[in-house]
Design a protein around this motif. Sequence first.
Motif, PDB file in Angstrom:
ATOM      1  N   ILE A   1       0.850  -1.187   0.000  1.00 20.57           N
ATOM      2  CA  ILE A   1       0.000   0.000   0.000  1.00 20.57           C
ATOM      3  C   ILE A   1       0.887   1.238   0.000  1.00 20.57           C
ATOM      4  CG2 ILE A   1      -1.733   1.310   1.296  1.00 20.57           C
ATOM      5  CD1 ILE A   1      -2.656  -1.253   2.577  1.00 20.57           C
TER       6      ILE A   1
ATOM      7  N   VAL B   1       0.968  -7.145   4.976  1.00 17.80           N
ATOM      8  CA  VAL B   1       0.636  -5.851   4.390  1.00 17.80           C
ATOM      9  C   VAL B   1       1.798  -4.895   4.627  1.00 17.80           C
ATOM     10  CG1 VAL B   1      -0.973  -3.911   4.349  1.00 17.80           C
ATOM     11  CG2 VAL B   1      -1.817  -6.229   4.799  1.00 17.80           C
TER      12      VAL B   1
ATOM     13  N   ASP C   1       0.227  -2.301  -4.901  1.00 18.96           N
ATOM     14  CA  ASP C   1      -1.058  -2.927  -5.222  1.00 18.96           C
ATOM     15  C   ASP C   1      -2.202  -1.921  -5.165  1.00 18.96           C
ATOM     16  OD1 ASP C   1      -0.224  -5.736  -5.533  1.00 18.96           O
ATOM     17  OD2 ASP C   1       0.394  -5.496  -3.443  1.00 18.96           O
ATOM     18  N   LEU C   2      -2.114  -0.986  -4.242  1.00 17.16           N
ATOM     19  CA  LEU C   2      -3.161   0.027  -4.133  1.00 17.16           C
ATOM     20  C   LEU C   2      -2.600   1.239  -3.420  1.00 17.16           C
ATOM     21  CD1 LEU C   2      -4.635   0.282  -1.027  1.00 17.16           C
ATOM     22  CD2 LEU C   2      -5.132  -2.068  -1.579  1.00 17.16           C
ATOM     23  N   ALA C   3      -3.349   2.347  -3.495  1.00 18.32           N
ATOM     24  CA  ALA C   3      -2.928   3.579  -2.835  1.00 18.32           C
ATOM     25  C   ALA C   3      -4.115   4.204  -2.126  1.00 18.32           C
ATOM     26  CB  ALA C   3      -2.354   4.557  -3.853  1.00 18.32           C
TER      27      ALA C   3
ATOM     28  N   VAL D   1       3.477  -1.046   3.943  1.00 20.06           N
ATOM     29  CA  VAL D   1       3.057   0.326   3.673  1.00 20.06           C
ATOM     30  C   VAL D   1       4.281   1.182   3.383  1.00 20.06           C
ATOM     31  CG1 VAL D   1       1.837   2.337   4.575  1.00 20.06           C
ATOM     32  CG2 VAL D   1       1.095   0.029   5.231  1.00 20.06           C
TER      33      VAL D   1
ATOM     34  N   CYS E   1      -0.930   7.279   7.069  1.00 17.51           N
ATOM     35  CA  CYS E   1      -0.145   6.148   7.572  1.00 17.51           C
ATOM     36  C   CYS E   1      -0.131   6.131   9.094  1.00 17.51           C
ATOM     37  CB  CYS E   1       1.274   6.230   7.020  1.00 17.51           C
ATOM     38  SG  CYS E   1       2.362   4.916   7.582  1.00 17.51           S
TER      39      CYS E   1
ATOM     40  N   ILE F   1      -9.272   5.602  -2.760  1.00 15.46           N
ATOM     41  CA  ILE F   1      -8.526   4.374  -3.020  1.00 15.46           C
ATOM     42  C   ILE F   1      -8.223   4.298  -4.514  1.00 15.46           C
ATOM     43  CG2 ILE F   1      -8.623   1.849  -3.017  1.00 15.46           C
ATOM     44  CD1 ILE F   1     -10.436   2.025  -0.581  1.00 15.46           C
TER      45      ILE F   1
ATOM     46  N   LEU G   1     -10.272  -1.320   4.383  1.00 17.93           N
ATOM     47  CA  LEU G   1     -10.217   0.115   4.145  1.00 17.93           C
ATOM     48  C   LEU G   1     -11.609   0.710   4.012  1.00 17.93           C
ATOM     49  CD1 LEU G   1      -7.223   0.353   1.627  1.00 17.93           C
ATOM     50  CD2 LEU G   1      -7.260   1.075   4.020  1.00 17.93           C
TER      51      LEU G   1
ATOM     52  N   THR H   1       0.693   5.487   0.615  1.00 13.52           N
ATOM     53  CA  THR H   1      -0.166   6.526   1.163  1.00 13.52           C
ATOM     54  C   THR H   1       0.688   7.684   1.666  1.00 13.52           C
ATOM     55  OG1 THR H   1      -2.033   6.928   2.661  1.00 13.52           O
ATOM     56  CG2 THR H   1      -0.207   5.619   3.530  1.00 13.52           C
TER      57      THR H   1
END
Length: 295
Positions: free
Chosen positions: A98, A125, A145-147, A127, A105, A271, A290, A100
Amino acid sequence: MQRLNLNHLHTFAHVIRHGSFSAAAERLNLTQPAVSLHIRQLEQRLNLRLIERVGKRIKATSAGSTLLEHIGRIDAVVEDALLDLASHAQGVAGQIAIGTGATACIHLLPPILQTLRRQFPALDVRVSTGNTDGILRAVEENRLDLALVTLPAAGRSLSITPLLDDEFVAIFSAEQKTLPPAITPQSLETLPLVVFEAGSSTRLLIDEWYLRAGLRIKPVMELGSIEAIKEMVAAGLGYSIVPRMSVAAAHHRRGLQVQPLTPPLSRTLGIVLRQDKPLGKALRQVLEALQTLAP
């Protein structure tokens, strides 16, 4: 280049282990011609002789012995891969990356990550923090993978979903005795401002809040850390404008006074995923966690 056939390697190892084609065929539940074909195709693929006859028995050539050493390591790696895949099939496992901002965070993710760790011990996970542009680029390149970032955000290959709104507030030292009756851009104009560094999405929103009142800010400090900003304000070195989430808990606003802004200012966190990102079990579970942040 044609890849090595794992079945051929397995057959070769059995032939050497049991000393004959017929014995290997019996152990592998194959015909002897099938075993001979595997060995012949393997030797053709490598362009090497792997087996030689010594009397009535067969043994590996020097090249064959070298290959046997590698086959042992190959078998171990394949076994590890199968075990890892089995854990995915049985439950939520794997690694999710992730990206952010530092504020989210520190103030949003810890309880979510703690819950995920407790529910899914095999889920890893990770970050990382950075500016919005860099994080979006990493998602596009599939390094993340995602933000979870401040909107607006853009990217032709990205799927962007608003998640929650976060109000901004003004913070002052707890030692400051007199505050303006209303916290407006005009009432703050002559006070020393400690603010996020230029170029960040949060700083852009704050700049726009002042510009709508016809003012351009001249900060006394520009910092990249929300915690550093709060420490400077608590020490009486100026005031700041920060997301409310950063001072929502009592221990995060120690030494500070928190006041609403007039007119109000807020940001939207969203997201971000690649549009073609496969949603495996692990990623779906993180997304669901999330989503609990949404009002």
